[in-house]
Enzyme design. Structure first.
Site, PDB file in Angstrom:
ATOM      1  N   ASP A  79       0.833  -1.191   0.000  1.00  0.00           N
ATOM      2  CA  ASP A  79       0.000   0.000   0.000  1.00  0.00           C
ATOM      3  C   ASP A  79       0.869   1.243   0.000  1.00  0.00           C
ATOM      4  OD1 ASP A  79      -3.224  -0.078   0.612  1.00  0.00           O
ATOM      5  OD2 ASP A  79      -2.212  -1.973   0.936  1.00  0.00           O
ATOM      6  N   ASN A 138       1.774  -2.754   4.319  1.00  0.00           N
ATOM      7  CA  ASN A 138       0.884  -3.601   3.521  1.00  0.00           C
ATOM      8  C   ASN A 138      -0.112  -4.287   4.453  1.00  0.00           C
ATOM      9  OD1 ASN A 138       0.268  -4.531   0.805  1.00  0.00           O
ATOM     10  ND2 ASN A 138       0.937  -6.554   1.463  1.00  0.00           N
ATOM     11  N   LYS A 139      -0.998  -5.072   3.879  1.00  0.00           N
ATOM     12  CA  LYS A 139      -2.036  -5.751   4.658  1.00  0.00           C
ATOM     13  C   LYS A 139      -1.414  -6.526   5.810  1.00  0.00           C
ATOM     14  CE  LYS A 139      -6.156  -7.264   5.671  1.00  0.00           C
ATOM     15  NZ  LYS A 139      -7.007  -8.111   4.815  1.00  0.00           N
TER      16      LYS A 139
END
Length: 286
Positions: A184, A194-195
């Site tokens: 991201d 990120n996730k």
């Protein structure tokens, strides 16, 4: 035709409320909003106001900020028409940047057995180009978007879906060759936002002596190191007990756990990332 398009076109509100798509996709939608509003605006102040609203809509997504700021800074005059032209060019270059980053990553995973998690359009494009032997996908809670990713990949690949909790152990069972994740945001010091689950997967990859590749357009490199972590507490607990709930949607993975950062500018080391971040800071001056 405009009346029909106006009913369905993206807006600041739809960009702000979208929780189904990744940041790269949303950045293009934000540029489309800016393009459309620039075509309607009567003066610079009007279009600049829309740009600021879009910047405030997704403050944690560096790629949205960078692409909007670039369009505004590269408009050749302070006029709505110049912003409209710049936005059109920005949309085309954004789509091409994601494709180019995917191609760089695809060279590293071609024909391999790959593990991934969450949902990234750039990772998906890299997998399509590389045609891996098999793909292991984590369900990616909260949200479970990995399930949809697994379903979409199953039409062309040998796919295994696993739980987040089992993912580290499944790397060996699956006989994975490499890990690939999206981002991201990439921070100026090379860390990757990120996730949630990415950090654990990267640690597991190191433990299994596997490379962990990050793939993202260079526009995802943040101008600053500030990190805003979104939470989803009710997705984990809705009871009445007096307990704190930590259920982050994203997390930060250290740079030294990532083998390569694959971008449209090729693979970048930490010094390269810092240089790109400095350029992105300069776009704010508009």
């Amino acid at each position: 035709m405009w009346r029909s398009y106006d009913r369905v076109r993206p807006t600041v509100k739809t960009v702000a409320a979208d929780d189904e798509h990744g940041s790269a996709w949303l950045s293009v939608r934000a540029l489309e909003v800016l393009r459309d509003e620039a075509a309607l605006a009567e003066d610079w102040d009007g279009v600049a106001g829309v740009a600021r609203e879009l910047l405030a809509a997704r403050p944690s997504m560096a790629v949205v900020e960078n692409r909007l700021n670039r369009v505004m800074s590269e408009a050749d005059e302070h006029a709505p028409g110049a912003v409209e032209r710049s936005a059109r060019e920005g949309i085309a270059s954004a789509v091409e940047a994601d494709r180019a980053a995917a191609a760089v990553a695809a060279d590293r995973i071609d024909g391999a057995r790959i593990c991934t998690l969450s949902r990234s359009g750039t990772v998906r494009a890299a997998l399509e180009l590389a045609d891996p032997e098999a793909v292991l996908v984590a369900e990616s809670r909260p949200g479970g978007e990995g399930i949809g990713v697994a379903e979409s990949l199953a039409t062309r690949h040998d796919v295994t879906l696993t739980s987040d909790a089992a993912l580290a152990g499944q790397l060996a069972e699956f006989d994975a060759d490499a890990v690939i994740v999206g981002a991201d945001t990439i921070l100026p010091d090379g860390r990757v936002l990120n996730k949630v689950g990415t950090y654990g997967l990267a640690l597991a990859a190191v433990a299994h002596d596997l490379p962990c590749y990050v793939v993202a357009a260079a526009d995802k490199i943040a101008p600053e190191t500030d990190v805003e972590i979104e939470q989803a507490p009710t997705a984990l607990y809705e009871g009445d007990a007096d307990i704190a709930v930590a259920n982050p949607l994203f997390e930060v993975t250290p740079a030294d756990l990532c083998a390569d950062v694959c971008t449209d500018r090729g693979t970048l080391d930490e010094a390269d990332v810092a240089d790109v971040a400095a350029r992105h800071r300069s776009f704010r001056e508009w």
